[in-house]
Motif scaffolding. Sequence first.
Motif, short mmCIF file in Angstrom:
data_model
loop_
_atom_site.label_atom_id
_atom_site.label_comp_id
_atom_site.label_asym_id
_atom_site.label_seq_id
_atom_site.Cartn_x
_atom_site.Cartn_y
_atom_site.Cartn_z
N ARG A 19 -118.44 -17.03 37.07
CA ARG A 19 -117.79 -15.74 36.81
C ARG A 19 -118.53 -14.68 37.60
O ARG A 19 -119.72 -14.44 37.37
CB ARG A 19 -117.81 -15.40 35.33
N LEU A 20 -117.82 -14.06 38.52
CA LEU A 20 -118.38 -12.98 39.31
C LEU A 20 -118.05 -11.65 38.64
O LEU A 20 -116.95 -11.46 38.12
CB LEU A 20 -117.83 -12.98 40.72
N SER A 21 -119.01 -10.75 38.68
CA SER A 21 -118.79 -9.41 38.15
C SER A 21 -119.07 -8.39 39.24
O SER A 21 -119.88 -8.61 40.13
CB SER A 21 -119.70 -9.15 36.96
N CYS A 22 -118.39 -7.28 39.13
CA CYS A 22 -118.58 -6.18 40.06
C CYS A 22 -118.69 -4.91 39.23
O CYS A 22 -117.72 -4.50 38.58
CB CYS A 22 -117.42 -6.10 41.04
N ALA A 23 -119.87 -4.31 39.26
CA ALA A 23 -120.11 -3.07 38.53
C ALA A 23 -119.89 -1.89 39.46
O ALA A 23 -120.42 -1.86 40.58
CB ALA A 23 -121.53 -3.06 37.99
N ALA A 24 -119.12 -0.93 38.99
CA ALA A 24 -118.80 0.23 39.82
C ALA A 24 -119.41 1.49 39.23
O ALA A 24 -119.47 1.66 38.02
CB ALA A 24 -117.29 0.39 39.91
N SER A 25 -119.87 2.34 40.11
CA SER A 25 -120.37 3.64 39.67
C SER A 25 -119.29 4.68 39.91
O SER A 25 -118.37 4.48 40.70
CB SER A 25 -121.63 4.01 40.46
N GLY A 26 -119.39 5.78 39.22
CA GLY A 26 -118.43 6.84 39.43
C GLY A 26 -117.39 6.92 38.34
O GLY A 26 -116.93 5.90 37.83
N SER A 54 -104.57 -0.07 36.62
CA SER A 54 -104.35 -0.22 35.17
C SER A 54 -104.62 -1.64 34.69
O SER A 54 -104.73 -1.88 33.49
CB SER A 54 -102.91 0.14 34.83
N GLY A 55 -104.70 -2.56 35.64
CA GLY A 55 -104.87 -3.97 35.29
C GLY A 55 -103.57 -4.71 35.07
O GLY A 55 -103.57 -5.90 34.78
N GLY A 56 -102.47 -4.01 35.21
CA GLY A 56 -101.18 -4.61 34.89
C GLY A 56 -100.59 -5.48 35.97
O GLY A 56 -99.67 -6.26 35.71
N ILE A 57 -101.09 -5.36 37.19
CA ILE A 57 -100.57 -6.14 38.31
C ILE A 57 -101.73 -6.87 38.97
O ILE A 57 -102.78 -6.29 39.23
CB ILE A 57 -99.88 -5.23 39.34
N SER A 71 -109.81 -9.72 36.32
CA SER A 71 -109.64 -8.80 35.20
C SER A 71 -110.52 -7.58 35.42
O SER A 71 -111.43 -7.59 36.27
CB SER A 71 -110.01 -9.50 33.89
N ARG A 72 -110.26 -6.55 34.66
CA ARG A 72 -111.08 -5.34 34.77
C ARG A 72 -111.22 -4.69 33.40
O ARG A 72 -110.36 -4.86 32.53
CB ARG A 72 -110.48 -4.36 35.77
N ASP A 73 -112.30 -3.98 33.24
CA ASP A 73 -112.55 -3.20 32.03
C ASP A 73 -112.88 -1.79 32.50
O ASP A 73 -114.00 -1.52 32.93
CB ASP A 73 -113.71 -3.81 31.25
N ASN A 74 -111.92 -0.91 32.43
CA ASN A 74 -112.12 0.45 32.93
C ASN A 74 -113.13 1.23 32.09
O ASN A 74 -113.76 2.16 32.60
CB ASN A 74 -110.79 1.18 33.01
#
Length: 124
Positions: A19-26, A54-57, A71-74
Amino acid sequence: QVQLVESGGGLVQAGGSLRLSCAASGRTFRNYDMGWFRQAPGKEREFVAAISSSGGITYFEDSVKGRFTISRDNAKNMVSLQMNSLKPEDTAVYYCAAASTLLKFKMPANYNFWGQGTQVTVSS
């Protein structure tokens, strides 16, 4: 401006999962569409998966359909790539990227910001 940091890469046997994760700043992360790309030695960077703001597409490259999910978690400014049934040909450096639009989601030039990449190695 978005800064991206990938994690979760490593060495795994064929058939395994990562499982790869990408942490974003901002604070504007939720406004960006996100993508995952990969680049193997001597090859061009290629599209893997993308997800709308939105994660919907979601979109997937044909060779990973049914094996990878995005997937994403805003709320956490995070996007993830779950990779199952890994194959040796999945070996590459994986990058996450942020874009203002998914109009040309398969093209690296569509993306404005990139992480530094994380190595995934699948042994046979």
